[in-house]
Design a protein around this motif. Structure first.
Motif, short mmCIF file in Angstrom:
data_model
loop_
_atom_site.label_atom_id
_atom_site.label_comp_id
_atom_site.label_asym_id
_atom_site.label_seq_id
_atom_site.Cartn_x
_atom_site.Cartn_y
_atom_site.Cartn_z
N ILE A 150 0.84 -1.20 0.00
CA ILE A 150 0.00 0.00 0.00
C ILE A 150 0.87 1.24 0.00
O ILE A 150 2.06 1.19 0.33
N GLU A 151 0.25 2.35 -0.34
CA GLU A 151 0.95 3.64 -0.32
C GLU A 151 0.60 4.37 0.97
O GLU A 151 -0.57 4.56 1.30
N VAL B 61 5.22 3.64 -1.44
CA VAL B 61 4.58 2.32 -1.59
C VAL B 61 5.49 1.30 -0.93
O VAL B 61 6.68 1.21 -1.27
N PRO C 44 -9.42 -0.78 -2.21
CA PRO C 44 -8.75 0.14 -3.15
C PRO C 44 -7.31 0.47 -2.76
O PRO C 44 -6.54 0.92 -3.60
N LEU C 45 -6.93 0.25 -1.51
CA LEU C 45 -5.58 0.57 -1.06
C LEU C 45 -4.56 -0.48 -1.46
O LEU C 45 -3.39 -0.18 -1.68
N VAL C 46 -4.98 -1.73 -1.55
CA VAL C 46 -4.07 -2.84 -1.79
C VAL C 46 -3.60 -2.84 -3.24
O VAL C 46 -4.40 -2.82 -4.16
N GLN C 47 -2.26 -2.86 -3.42
CA GLN C 47 -1.67 -2.78 -4.76
C GLN C 47 -0.89 -4.05 -5.12
O GLN C 47 -0.09 -4.04 -6.06
N ASN C 48 -1.11 -5.13 -4.42
CA ASN C 48 -0.38 -6.37 -4.68
C ASN C 48 -0.68 -6.92 -6.07
O ASN C 48 -1.80 -6.82 -6.56
N GLU C 49 0.34 -7.55 -6.67
CA GLU C 49 0.16 -8.31 -7.90
C GLU C 49 -0.53 -9.62 -7.54
O GLU C 49 -0.43 -10.10 -6.40
#
Length: 103
Positions: free
Chosen positions: A15-16, A21, A56-61
């Motif tokens: 997350i950022e 990040v 919406p916060l989670v940016q994991n592949e």
């Protein structure tokens, strides 16, 4: 139906925070009504997965997903005494005091 307070730890969440990040984790408590402790655990995990503020916060592949595990579960008479059920965030790989020069 029995009432449970389930403590869950989530890790490996990309997350950022403050325009950086990074991988973070959190600990949270969920109040759940379920037939038994196993069902309470599954329900608590699903509640976190369905969290519309967190998603919406989670940016994991897809190849590097967050993971969750139950820390504890307690059956309670009521949820009246349970307060402050937010998330406690922490850094996954914090710098140690002797690494102050690293970015």
């Amino acid at each position: 139906m029995p009432k449970y307070v389930v403590q869950i730890e989530a890790e490996n969440i990309l997350i950022e925070v403050d325009e950086v990040v990074a991988k973070r984790g959190f600990i949270t408590f969920k109040c759940v009504e379920a037939e038994d402790a196993e069902s309470a655990e599954l329900t608590a995990v699903q509640m976190i997965r369905d969290d519309q503020e967190l998603r919406p916060l989670v940016q994991n592949e897809v190849s590097d997903p967050p993971c969750m595990s139950m820390i504890s579960i307690h059956e309670v008479e009521s949820f009246d005494e349970v307060e402050g059920l937010g998330k406690i965030w922490y850094e996954m790989n914090p710098k140690r005091w002797w690494q102050f020069w690293r970015r």
